[in-house]
Design an enzyme around this catalytic site. Structure first.
Site, PDB file in Angstrom:
ATOM      1  N   ARG A 177      -7.735 -44.081  12.426  1.00  0.00           N
ATOM      2  CA  ARG A 177      -7.377 -44.507  13.778  1.00  0.00           C
ATOM      3  C   ARG A 177      -5.883 -44.812  13.848  1.00  0.00           C
ATOM      4  NH1 ARG A 177     -10.249 -49.469  17.079  1.00  0.00           N
ATOM      5  NH2 ARG A 177      -9.454 -50.717  15.329  1.00  0.00           N
ATOM      6  N   ASP A 463     -10.216 -59.143  14.893  1.00  0.00           N
ATOM      7  CA  ASP A 463      -9.013 -58.319  14.920  1.00  0.00           C
ATOM      8  C   ASP A 463      -8.270 -58.611  16.222  1.00  0.00           C
ATOM      9  OD1 ASP A 463     -10.146 -56.817  16.969  1.00  0.00           O
ATOM     10  OD2 ASP A 463     -10.254 -54.948  15.825  1.00  0.00           O
TER      11      ASP A 463
END
Length: 562
Positions: A177, A463
């Site tokens: 990603r 996150d």
């Protein structure tokens, strides 16, 4: 010719760069194997060809935001009805990634990569985005680590445990990603301006790994990617151009590169068909990025006081607008012949409390059972300890089938309306909600500033998305002076109350982490950044954009005359 670097270390005269490329990050021999002249030329070619497309797409985001702030709400675009109603499908799913029942995610850190590839998950998504703090060291080491992982040579000697980590024979399939379109890479300048972060992440990884990846991992396909933070199909179209250019450069057939797009912004839920259509030669589905989606709901409706969220712990997948988003995603993906991936289980094992551990696992099992029964083809886990439970639920409910693309069509979701996708969430706001937002937000930013983007807090792996929800929710509650209606005391959120909460939560953080760690960690700086972001008159689009300036380190050029 040798010179002394910023840390008094001997370094060479710098990277061998093509015309117009300027590297301002620290020189390192390992990094130089990634930052080769040819690889940088490829990144520069991507930057030059697509920078104006990217700038235009970012301008369009600003225009859309202006409309929402003036009272408009997102919806399906009448101009692309033909795409939504057309009978087209995406390219066939590559056999190597037909089965994606459980995927594990984590930053591109060396030990993490080995453990995740060995974890028993079907896929590992190695992350340059929300679970990585994008310092020069983290990004470049991440590229080195991925190159070693793809060629199979990666190992790690953990000196504290005196243990060597290596890859097993059977490993998860690797997806990468890159960062979102909005993030710059301030350590690499191209033609006098910072490069686009995702083009650096994608370009360097693709250039060095496409050949080995297609042999060892993709069975003739690949590399595979996850694409974050999109708000409109025009952004998917740029990615499609990037993929085609990369395939041409490499001399591999069109449609080799495959990507799953995270649907994690509210505007994108109305563009799912269009996003798949733009990427139809390169798509392997969509994923419910649910934490970011909640953040985006607040951000999109920042000027709509009638759409305030309750405490974030109450905004789960059983809320009507969240369930509608998941159902429509499944229907859209399966109609177009690709995977519909479920959301993240962020729980981490609680080793010192078996009762709490079992309760947390029970929550995960219920969430995954809901996903597989709804028709999702796979799901995400943040910790290897959750993989067996998740895998068992998907296997038990799917039999031997690798996915549910052909078997669960969810035609009932065709009737979902804009109102279903925008329905106001139910629930209450509490002082504990304000405190938790503040405590988690500050601790996450402190970790990010010190180089860690994936942080275990209160038995959940957090996150950037969690910190973003915390920040925008605090901002919105402050802006509208909301009543904490769940407490029954009629208390309203204002700057005085927030100031007191910040002070008390900082004291609590110091107690929890200990004085020593509190002094060493960047908690005070994090508190300043987080507080400023919660109290600013104009809401910042991304926490990470503001905080990024704190971690950029430009190193002076080494003169050849030294």
């Amino acid at each position: 010719m040798m010179g002394l670097g910023t840390y008094g270390r001997k370094i060479g005269t710098g990277y061998d760069v093509p015309e117009g490329v300027d590297i301002r990050g620290r020189y390192d021999e390992e990094f130089a194997k990634i930052l080769t002249k040819d690889a940088l030329q490829f990144v520069a070619d991507l930057q030059r060809e697509f920078r104006n497309h990217v700038k235009y797409a970012m301008e369009c985001r600003k225009e859309a935001k202006k409309k929402y702030n003036e009272g408009a709400v997102p919806g399906f675009d009448p101009a692309t009805r033909y795409v939504r109603e057309g009978e087209w499908v995406c390219a066939r799913v590559p056999p190597a990634v037909a089965d994606r029942k459980v995927e594990i995610t984590g930053p591109v850190e060396r030990k993490m990569i080995i453990n995740a590839l060995n974890s028993g998950a079907k896929v590992f998504m190695a992350d340059f985005e929300d679970s990585l703090s994008p310092s020069w060291e983290n990004l470049m080491r991440g590229q080195v680590n991925l190159k070693d992982a793809v060629d199979g040579s990666i190992s790690f000697h953990d000196q504290a445990r005196n243990r060597v980590y290596k890859l097993n024979d059977q490993t998860a399939k690797l997806f990468v990603r890159p960062r979102g379109w909005h993030l710059p890479e301030a350590h690499i300048f191209i033609d006098g301006e910072p490069a686009t972060g995702c083009l650096v992440d994608f370009g360097l990884y693709f250039y060095h790994n496409y050949a080995a990846f297609r042999r060892s991992q993709g069975a003739g396909f690949g590399p595979f990617f996850y694409l974050p933070k999109m708000e409109h199909s025009r952004e998917a179209k740029i990615w499609n151009y990037v993929f085609e250019k990369a395939e041409k450069m490499a001399g591999i057939e069109k449609g080799s590169i495959r990507a799953t797009v995270l649907i994690e912004t509210l505007p994108a839920v109305f563009q799912m068909d269009e996003i798949l259509y733009e990427l139809r030669d390169h798509s392997v589905g969509l994923n419910c990025g649910r934490w970011d989606y909640i953040f985006s709901y607040v951000k999109t409706f920042q000027a709509h006081p009638d759409r305030l969220l309750p405490d974030r712990v109450q905004v789960g997948m059983t809320q009507h607008f969240m369930r509608s988003y998941s159902d429509l995603l499944i229907r859209t993906c399966h109609r177009r012949g690709v995977h519909a991936m479920g959301g993240m289980a962020a729980q981490i094992p609680i080793r010192d409390d078996p009762v709490a551990h079992e309760a947390a696992l029970d929550l995960v099992r219920k969430d995954k059972l809901r996903e597989v029964r709804a028709g999702h083809d796979g799901t995400w886990a943040a910790h290897p300890g959750l993989i067996p439970s998740c895998m068992e639920i998907f296997n038990n409910n799917m039999g031997n089938a690798p996915n549910q693309i052909q078997t669960v069509k969810r035609e009932d979701a065709a009737s979902l309306t804009e109102e279903d996708l925008l329905q106001r969430p139910r629930g209450v706001r509490t002082m504990e909600g304000l405190r938790l937002n503040t405590r988690v937000g500050i601790q996450y930013v402190a970790a990010w500033l010190t180089g860690t983007g994936s942080v275990p807090l209160y038995n959940l792996m957090e996150d950037a998305a969690t910190a973003e929800i915390s920040r925008v929710q605090n901002w919105q509650w402050l802006k509208y002076g909301v009543e904490l209606d769940g407490d029954g005391f009629g208390v309203r959120v204002n700057l005085d109350l927030f100031g007191r909460v910040v002070e008390e939560e900082m004291a609590r953080i110091e107690r929890e982490v200990g004085r020593e760690k509190f002094k060493k960690g960047m908690y005070k700086e994090a508190c300043k950044i987080f507080t400023r972001q919660c109290t600013t008159p104009t809401l910042d689009d991304f926490l990470t954009l503001d905080a990024y300036n704190q971690i950029v380190m430009h190193h002076p050029k080494v003169s050849a005359k030294l």
